[in-house]
Scaffold this active site. Structure first.
Site, PDB file in Angstrom:
ATOM      1  N   SER A 264       0.833  -1.274   0.025  1.00 51.31           N
ATOM      2  CA  SER A 264       0.172  -0.113  -0.066  1.00 51.31           C
ATOM      3  C   SER A 264       0.883   1.133   0.033  1.00 51.31           C
ATOM      4  O   SER A 264       2.125   1.258   0.497  1.00 51.31           O
ATOM      5  CB  SER A 264      -0.646  -0.011   1.408  1.00 51.31           C
ATOM      6  OG  SER A 264      -0.237   0.422   2.452  1.00 51.31           O
ATOM      7  N   ASP A 265       0.444   2.628  -0.524  1.00 50.49           N
ATOM      8  CA  ASP A 265       1.120   3.524  -0.272  1.00 50.49           C
ATOM      9  C   ASP A 265       1.080   4.104   1.385  1.00 50.49           C
ATOM     10  O   ASP A 265       0.172   3.292   2.012  1.00 50.49           O
ATOM     11  CB  ASP A 265       0.549   4.774  -1.158  1.00 50.49           C
ATOM     12  CG  ASP A 265       1.811   5.852  -1.046  1.00 50.49           C
ATOM     13  OD1 ASP A 265       2.835   5.819  -0.491  1.00 50.49           O
ATOM     14  OD2 ASP A 265       1.856   6.611  -2.164  1.00 50.49           O
ATOM     15  N   TRP A 266       1.800   4.906   1.676  1.00 55.51           N
ATOM     16  CA  TRP A 266       1.817   5.323   2.961  1.00 55.51           C
ATOM     17  C   TRP A 266       0.362   5.659   3.646  1.00 55.51           C
ATOM     18  O   TRP A 266      -0.266   6.740   3.180  1.00 55.51           O
ATOM     19  CB  TRP A 266       2.590   6.691   2.975  1.00 55.51           C
ATOM     20  CG  TRP A 266       3.026   7.077   4.636  1.00 55.51           C
ATOM     21  CD1 TRP A 266       2.050   7.413   5.459  1.00 55.51           C
ATOM     22  CD2 TRP A 266       4.043   7.096   5.199  1.00 55.51           C
ATOM     23  NE1 TRP A 266       2.578   7.976   6.600  1.00 55.51           N
ATOM     24  CE2 TRP A 266       3.746   7.807   6.710  1.00 55.51           C
ATOM     25  CE3 TRP A 266       5.663   6.804   5.021  1.00 55.51           C
ATOM     26  CZ2 TRP A 266       4.758   8.070   7.424  1.00 55.51           C
ATOM     27  CZ3 TRP A 266       6.414   7.235   5.949  1.00 55.51           C
ATOM     28  CH2 TRP A 266       5.955   7.446   7.293  1.00 55.51           C
ATOM     29  N   ALA A 268      -2.344   4.333   3.332  1.00 56.88           N
ATOM     30  CA  ALA A 268      -3.467   4.169   2.405  1.00 56.88           C
ATOM     31  C   ALA A 268      -4.605   3.102   2.797  1.00 56.88           C
ATOM     32  O   ALA A 268      -5.573   3.333   2.262  1.00 56.88           O
ATOM     33  CB  ALA A 268      -2.985   3.705   0.822  1.00 56.88           C
TER      34      ALA A 268
END
Ligand code: BGC
Length: 715
Positions: A264-266, A268
């Site tokens: 996942s992105d930070w 997210a």
């Protein structure tokens, strides 16, 4: 380790240990003393075991620290599973290269591969195993601050660069080559299309556009072997990417056949809550794991709720086991089970910022700088008296965003670089602010301009004005800089403007300078590279990979736009056509554009035949001659337009390019082959195929100034 041993390892893991593999925490958790871990860290509600066993760490670098952290980690890990260290090495580690948008403007794939190789080497010896790069999001809106991380607005060019980055980072033997790192392609998908250029905003586009323009570069990175994919913050068709099953399970895994790690992105996963698709962390965890997200970066929905979801049969434990297996496979592919410290070596850190790396950074920076305008003022001559003034003249703010380990103190300012070129320089003693320069600094600049034959006025954005969370609604230069330009012009109109920026700018206010150079953020060697261009030691060869608008009101503006029912074809006097009342439809400087000190002439475009069949190819050729007395590099560009399609087609699409070096007076014939596969596009049923019929083929020095011919594709 053998594949079957990985499966056996998973069988020995407790449910909690498996869930911990999916957690990624920042370096602070491992390097800061417990008493410093207040605030967000303690608020996450993690146990010491969670932290100890988290499968990966983000943002740790430095061989000594990396070795120490891995050692302590392994001492406590029951099954001896090493941790994975990931970081954002986006355009260099400590030797900083031009920002990716600038690399895109080099149109030089070998240069991009080289920059990735050197970045990987410096990062790997510092203990990094995975880089969160390449970012291959297609970008069309320069208001978005993250355009600086992309290679630009074209799916074909972006795809070629995506491959070059991955090759450079990963090499050909990741398991044994400890000077390489694994590449994580991001941000899947379509993050570059945030509405109104506002970061983290909604993305809304048709599936056809997604497939046609946005997905190809991610797919190219995967075909080049990228080991990981990062989710994006945005929605895709109303569903946040990080909880989007269709995007990850159907498209990425099934269609593209990707079997690596999805991260996942930070934060997210937890953001699925404010997005409004999950009620709480538990629902967010369920959505993300079902969508196919293996690692949760920096939030704890998985840590807190995956085990519970499994125990109550809300999700199948197999989903967890698959994710764990992919993470262990990645560790294994990096050789970590046998060599947990991998490339980390204090001794080898000597390569960081070495002479050789700086030299390469300088060469690559020269290739990425674009000469936009030159009314016979450049190159400067050694004997001319040159004033180098303005906020960016002595500035070391030249690295650009996402240069985490780069140090401004190591960077070369323009003044420093210029001292190696010109014999007769005038530069100020006052420090010059980008937004509010002092009166004395401005007065000094005016005085120097008065005394000089020519002025180099160094303007631009600061690093923090582009990158993540750095959208701008007005993309002109700061008003104080425009004011400065006007004042200087009253005393000396022989002005060359140089610009550092992380995006294409609206250049109104300074566009009547005699010359304009877009230097982007060139990195550590900025001043040396820029000065080499100013004084003609290097003949500029960069070509824009993203259009410069005439005004921000035209944005989004990109060369490969679709045809309309009322195209603006002739004069601006027609009323009921697709246009503005107050500005033209055209870019100020279009995609592919860039000047040289040489003078290249294109001969007539020739086709060896005017019909093409699916099992044959057609050759397009053009002879380019250098009519000047200086050797230079030209990028010959090939575009195609499908004149009639089942769905509307772009007015032109880049299909190939070739860079040639031409000595003074030299001619070379450039040949491109066109085959049926290049003419395929996404049809109504989303299949990629071509249609028989007529096509325009166009060749030239940029996306605007093209010669045309027509050919037919037969069944
Ligand atoms: C960015 C990513 C980056 C991640 C880790 C996020 O805020 O969107 O591109 O890789 O942080 O630093």
């Amino acid at each position: 380790m053998k594949q079957e041993n990985l499966s056996q390892l998973i069988e020995q893991m407790t449910l909690e240990e498996k869930v911990d593999q999916l957690l990624q925490l920042s370096a602070d958790f491992y390097t800061k003393a417990a008493e410093e871990q207040t605030g967000p860290i303690s608020e996450l509600g993690l146990t010491d075991e969670n932290i100890q066993n988290a499968g990966s760490i983000l943002g740790l670098a430095g061989a000594k620290e990396a070795i120490q952290v891995q050692k302590e980690y392994l001492e406590k890990n029951r099954l001896g599973i090493p941790t994975l260290m990931m970081a954002d090495i986006v355009h260099g580690f400590q030797t900083i290269f031009p920002i990716p948008l600038a690399l895109g403007s080099s149109w030089d794939l070998e240069a991009a591969e080289k920059m990735a190789e050197i970045s990987a080497k410096e990062a790997a010896v510092s203990g990094v195993h995975v880089t969160f790069s390449p970012m291959v999001d297609l970008v069309r809106d320069p208001r978005w601050g993250r355009v600086m991380e992309s290679t630009g607005e074209d799916p074909y060019l972006n795809s070629r660069f995506a491959e070059a980055f991955v090759k450079g980072y990963q090499g050909t033997d990741l398991k044994n080559d400890f000077f390489r790192v694994a590449a994580c392609v991001k941000h899947f998908a379509a993050y570059g299309a945030a509405l109104a250029g506002r970061d983290y905003n909604t993305v809304d586009m048709s599936e056809r556009t997604l497939r046609e323009s946005y997905l190809p570069s991610y797919q190219a990175a995967l075909e080049a072997g990228a080991k990981l994919v990062m989710t994006s913050f945005n929605t895709v068709d109303g569903i946040p990417a990080t909880g989007n099953k269709k995007l990850f399970r159907d498209i990425l895994r099934k269609e593209f056949g990707f079997d690596g790690v999805v991260i996942s992105d930070w934060g997210a996963v937890k953001e699925l809550i404010p997005h409004g698709v999950a009620e709480d962390e538990k629902a967010a965890a369920k959505l993300a794991i079902e969508a196919g997200v293996d690692i949760e970066m920096m939030t704890t929905c998985y840590s807190h709720f995956l085990a519970e979801l499994i125990k109550e049969n809300s999700i199948d434990e197999r989903l967890l086991d698959e994710a764990v297996l992919r993470i262990l496979e990645l560790k294994n592919e990096l050789g970590l089970f046998e060599h947990p410290h991998r490339g980390a070596s204090e001794e080898k850190e000597a390569v960081i910022l070495s002479e050789e790396h700086r030299k390469q950074a300088c060469e690559i920076a020269k290739k990425s700088i674009v000469l936009l305008k030159n009314e016979a003022i450049l190159p400067l001559k050694k004997e001319e008296k040159i004033a180098i003034i303005g906020p960016a003249a002595a500035s070391q703010d030249v690295l650009g965003a996402w240069s985490w380990q780069g140090k401004m103190a190591d960077a070369i300012s323009l003044v420093t670089g210029a001292k190696k070129q010109g014999d007769n320089l005038l530069y100020g003693s006052e420090s010059f602010d980008y937004f509010h320069p002092s009166d004395s600094a401005v007065d000094e600049a005016i005085l120097l301009a008065q005394q000089a034959d020519k002025v180099v006025l160094a303007l631009g954005e600061t690093e923090w004005m582009s990158g993540e969370a750095a959208s701008r609604s007005d993309i002109t230069l700061p008003s104080a800089q425009i004011e400065l330009f006007k004042k200087i012009k009253t005393v000396n109109d022989q002005i060359v403007v140089t610009i550092y920026s992380g995006r294409p700018l609206d250049l109104r206010g300074i566009d009547d300078a005699k010359a304009i150079i877009e230097a982007w953020f060139p990195g550590t060697e900025a001043g040396n590279a820029l000065a080499a261009i100013l004084w003609g030691e290097y003949n500029p060869s960069g070509r824009l990979s993203m259009s410069f608008p005439e005004s921000v009101g035209q944005v989004p503006i990109y060369y490969n736009c679709d045809s309309t029912g009322r195209p603006l074809e002739t004069t601006n006097d027609e009323k009921y056509v697709s246009k503005y009342l107050d500005v033209s439809n055209y870019a100020k400087y279009p995609f592919g554009f860039g000047l040289s000190y040489s003078d290249f002439h294109y001969g007539a475009l020739e086709l060896d035949k005017d019909t093409l069949t699916p099992d044959d190819f057609l050759t397009v050729s053009v002879t380019v001659t250098n009519h000047s007395d200086i050797s230079g590099t030209e990028t010959v560009q090939l575009y195609v337009r499908d004149l009639v399609g089942e769905v509307i087609r772009p007015v032109k699409e880049l299909k190939g390019f070739k860079q040639i070096n031409l000595k003074a007076g030299e001619s070379k014939t450039v040949r491109f082959t066109i085959e049926e596969a290049m003419l395929r596009y996404v049809h109504r049923d989303f299949r990629r195929q071509s249609d028989p019929g007529s096509f325009e083929v166009m060749v030239g020095p940029n996306s605007r100034d093209l010669q045309k011919a027509v050919f037919k594709l037969m069944n």
